[in-house]
Write a protein that holds these residues in place. Structure first.
Motif, PDB file in Angstrom:
ATOM      1  N   THR A  55     -12.081  33.137  70.157  1.00 31.49           N
ATOM      2  CA  THR A  55     -10.655  33.069  69.846  1.00 31.49           C
ATOM      3  C   THR A  55     -10.348  31.874  68.938  1.00 31.49           C
ATOM      4  N   GLN A  56      -9.260  32.001  68.154  1.00 35.20           N
ATOM      5  CA  GLN A  56      -8.911  30.964  67.202  1.00 35.20           C
ATOM      6  C   GLN A  56      -7.427  30.648  67.291  1.00 35.20           C
ATOM      7  N   ASN A  57      -7.103  29.382  67.143  1.00 40.16           N
ATOM      8  CA  ASN A  57      -5.730  28.928  67.260  1.00 40.16           C
ATOM      9  C   ASN A  57      -4.955  29.290  65.999  1.00 40.16           C
ATOM     10  N   THR A  58      -4.008  30.212  66.141  1.00 40.74           N
ATOM     11  CA  THR A  58      -3.229  30.672  64.991  1.00 40.74           C
ATOM     12  C   THR A  58      -2.403  29.546  64.380  1.00 40.74           C
ATOM     13  N   ALA A 138      -7.239  36.076  67.355  1.00 45.90           N
ATOM     14  CA  ALA A 138      -6.138  35.116  67.441  1.00 45.90           C
ATOM     15  C   ALA A 138      -5.864  34.726  68.881  1.00 45.90           C
ATOM     16  N   LEU A 139      -5.762  33.440  69.116  1.00 48.58           N
ATOM     17  CA  LEU A 139      -5.447  32.944  70.457  1.00 48.58           C
ATOM     18  C   LEU A 139      -3.963  33.114  70.719  1.00 48.58           C
ATOM     19  N   MET A 140      -3.614  33.786  71.788  1.00 48.83           N
ATOM     20  CA  MET A 140      -2.212  34.007  72.115  1.00 48.83           C
ATOM     21  C   MET A 140      -1.551  32.680  72.507  1.00 48.83           C
ATOM     22  N   THR A 141      -0.425  32.400  71.880  1.00 47.34           N
ATOM     23  CA  THR A 141       0.297  31.147  72.108  1.00 47.34           C
ATOM     24  C   THR A 141       1.696  31.464  72.615  1.00 47.34           C
ATOM     25  N   ILE A 143       5.580  31.625  73.028  1.00 50.02           N
ATOM     26  CA  ILE A 143       6.594  31.644  71.984  1.00 50.02           C
ATOM     27  C   ILE A 143       7.319  30.305  71.889  1.00 50.02           C
ATOM     28  N   GLY A 144       7.482  29.629  73.034  1.00 46.93           N
ATOM     29  CA  GLY A 144       8.135  28.325  73.021  1.00 46.93           C
ATOM     30  C   GLY A 144       7.346  27.309  72.224  1.00 46.93           C
ATOM     31  N   THR A 145       6.021  27.356  72.345  1.00 44.45           N
ATOM     32  CA  THR A 145       5.163  26.441  71.595  1.00 44.45           C
ATOM     33  C   THR A 145       5.220  26.739  70.107  1.00 44.45           C
ATOM     34  N   VAL A 146       5.251  28.034  69.779  1.00 47.64           N
ATOM     35  CA  VAL A 146       5.348  28.430  68.367  1.00 47.64           C
ATOM     36  C   VAL A 146       6.650  27.912  67.756  1.00 47.64           C
ATOM     37  N   ILE A 147       7.763  28.115  68.469  1.00 45.44           N
ATOM     38  CA  ILE A 147       9.062  27.671  67.957  1.00 45.44           C
ATOM     39  C   ILE A 147       9.100  26.159  67.806  1.00 45.44           C
ATOM     40  N   GLN A 148       8.580  25.440  68.795  1.00 46.20           N
ATOM     41  CA  GLN A 148       8.569  23.982  68.732  1.00 46.20           C
ATOM     42  C   GLN A 148       7.728  23.484  67.559  1.00 46.20           C
ATOM     43  N   THR A 149       6.576  24.118  67.354  1.00 47.21           N
ATOM     44  CA  THR A 149       5.689  23.705  66.275  1.00 47.21           C
ATOM     45  C   THR A 149       6.309  23.975  64.908  1.00 47.21           C
ATOM     46  N   LEU A 150       6.901  25.170  64.738  1.00 48.21           N
ATOM     47  CA  LEU A 150       7.543  25.492  63.469  1.00 48.21           C
ATOM     48  C   LEU A 150       8.749  24.587  63.207  1.00 48.21           C
ATOM     49  N   ALA A 151       9.495  24.272  64.269  1.00 49.08           N
ATOM     50  CA  ALA A 151      10.631  23.354  64.112  1.00 49.08           C
ATOM     51  C   ALA A 151      10.140  21.976  63.682  1.00 49.08           C
ATOM     52  N   GLY A 152       9.031  21.522  64.267  1.00 48.82           N
ATOM     53  CA  GLY A 152       8.467  20.233  63.881  1.00 48.82           C
ATOM     54  C   GLY A 152       7.978  20.219  62.450  1.00 48.82           C
ATOM     55  N   TYR A 206       2.881  13.848  61.285  1.00 52.17           N
ATOM     56  CA  TYR A 206       1.824  14.755  61.739  1.00 52.17           C
ATOM     57  C   TYR A 206       2.043  15.178  63.183  1.00 52.17           C
ATOM     58  N   TYR A 207       2.520  14.236  64.009  1.00 52.92           N
ATOM     59  CA  TYR A 207       2.710  14.529  65.419  1.00 52.92           C
ATOM     60  C   TYR A 207       3.974  15.325  65.682  1.00 52.92           C
ATOM     61  N   MET A 208       4.830  15.483  64.668  1.00 48.06           N
ATOM     62  CA  MET A 208       6.027  16.302  64.837  1.00 48.06           C
ATOM     63  C   MET A 208       5.677  17.766  65.066  1.00 48.06           C
ATOM     64  N   TYR A 209       4.585  18.223  64.476  1.00 47.56           N
ATOM     65  CA  TYR A 209       4.206  19.631  64.609  1.00 47.56           C
ATOM     66  C   TYR A 209       2.842  19.801  65.279  1.00 47.56           C
ATOM     67  N   THR A 210       2.372  18.753  65.935  1.00 48.24           N
ATOM     68  CA  THR A 210       1.106  18.821  66.664  1.00 48.24           C
ATOM     69  C   THR A 210       1.374  18.625  68.143  1.00 48.24           C
ATOM     70  N   PRO A 211       1.242  19.646  68.970  1.00 44.61           N
ATOM     71  CA  PRO A 211       1.492  19.504  70.407  1.00 44.61           C
ATOM     72  C   PRO A 211       0.594  18.439  71.016  1.00 44.61           C
ATOM     73  N   PRO A 212       1.090  17.683  71.998  1.00 44.13           N
ATOM     74  CA  PRO A 212       0.271  16.652  72.640  1.00 44.13           C
ATOM     75  C   PRO A 212      -1.011  17.233  73.231  1.00 44.13           C
ATOM     76  N   SER A 213      -2.093  16.508  73.058  1.00 42.28           N
ATOM     77  CA  SER A 213      -3.376  16.970  73.590  1.00 42.28           C
ATOM     78  C   SER A 213      -4.236  15.757  73.926  1.00 42.28           C
ATOM     79  N   VAL A 214      -4.758  15.745  75.126  1.00 39.48           N
ATOM     80  CA  VAL A 214      -5.625  14.636  75.524  1.00 39.48           C
ATOM     81  C   VAL A 214      -6.891  14.624  74.683  1.00 39.48           C
ATOM     82  N   ASP A 215      -7.436  15.820  74.428  1.00 40.37           N
ATOM     83  CA  ASP A 215      -8.667  15.913  73.652  1.00 40.37           C
ATOM     84  C   ASP A 215      -8.469  15.429  72.233  1.00 40.37           C
ATOM     85  N   ALA A 216      -7.275  15.681  71.659  1.00 41.89           N
ATOM     86  CA  ALA A 216      -7.020  15.280  70.279  1.00 41.89           C
ATOM     87  C   ALA A 216      -6.707  13.796  70.170  1.00 41.89           C
TER      88      ALA A 216
END
Length: 249
Positions: A55-58, A138-141, A143-152, A206-216
């Motif tokens: 799977t891949q992160n859309t 495609a990795l299913m994401t 909808i809230g995350t998609v909207i937040q990312t596009l808004a960022g 960059y962090y405006m459209y990048t969801p928080p991630s411990v790994d990142a």
């Protein structure tokens, strides 16, 4: 008779929007930026399909071109404030609109009104293209995350255009403004990646459209990144308005 700022800004805002609507370079910049963004997204998607299994992160694939997409919005912002200095059209503008603070504020507002839908369309089209092409991988994401990312992403590109417009108003010349900003975003910033991480405009953005991630290893949350990017933009806009009111045309 004194005219209130509210009554002044409406016709001035309309005039600024008409300028942007009729300026060929604005339309050309937006068109070329959209086409190049789709082309880059197609390239990144193709590489992702060839080199990765499973799977891949859309969102990651669809927004992989953001680092290059911002160049179009940098140029857009510079053109918004520098184009009138070519040939001395700024003198005509200031003769018709002597309220300098209101005039440049209306110009910034008009730029935002154009940039927000353009930025959203470009960011969303990249994500949609990646989703279609990745198909079953495609990795299913949510909808809230998609909207937040596009808004960022939309917010970051809009702030980038406004920051660039402010720098253009300060320098008043297209070529120096382009050299300074593109030099910073594409040469200085990558070379200083480990200095003040997250606290310079592009790094915070960059962090405006990048969801928080411990790994990142994200340094800022999307809200914190938005705050830092807005602080840079508003500070430069304030400096541009102050200089614009005090300097000769």
């Amino acid at each position: 008779m004194r005219i209130s700022s509210g009554r002044r800004i409406t016709p001035i805002l309309g005039a600024e929007l008409d300028k942007f609507r009729t300026l060929p370079l604005i339309r050309l910049t937006l068109t070329v930026t959209f086409i190049l963004n789709i082309a880059l997204t197609a390239a990144f998607t193709s590489v992702s399909l060839q080199e990765t299994t499973g799977t891949q992160n859309t969102l990651n694939t669809g927004l992989a071109s953001m680092g290059y997409l911002q160049a179009g919005f940098i140029i857009l912002g510079i053109l918004a404030t520098c184009s009138e200095y070519t040939g001395g059209q700024i003198r005509t503008t200031l003769t018709a609109m002597p309220w300098r603070g209101v005039q440049i504020s209306a110009k910034m507002l008009a730029l935002a009104m154009i940039t927000i839908p353009a930025a959203f369309i470009m960011a969303a089209s990249g994500v949609l293209y990646a989703f279609i092409m990745l198909g079953d991988t495609a990795l299913m994401t949510e909808i809230g995350t998609v909207i937040q990312t596009l808004a960022g992403a939309t917010g970051y590109l809009t702030l980038t255009a406004l920051l660039s417009a402010a720098v253009g108003a300060i320098l008043r010349r297209t070529t120096p403004a382009v050299v300074v900003l593109l030099g910073y975003y594409f040469i200085v910033s990558p070379l200083t990646r480990d200095w003040l991480p997250g606290y310079l405009p592009d790094k915070a953005g960059y962090y405006m459209y990048t969801p928080p991630s411990v790994d990142a290893g994200n340094i800022l949350t999307p809200m914190e990144g938005t705050g830092v990017a807005m602080l840079w933009t508003l500070s430069l806009m304030a400096a541009a308005i102050l200089l614009y009111r005090r300097r000769d045309a």
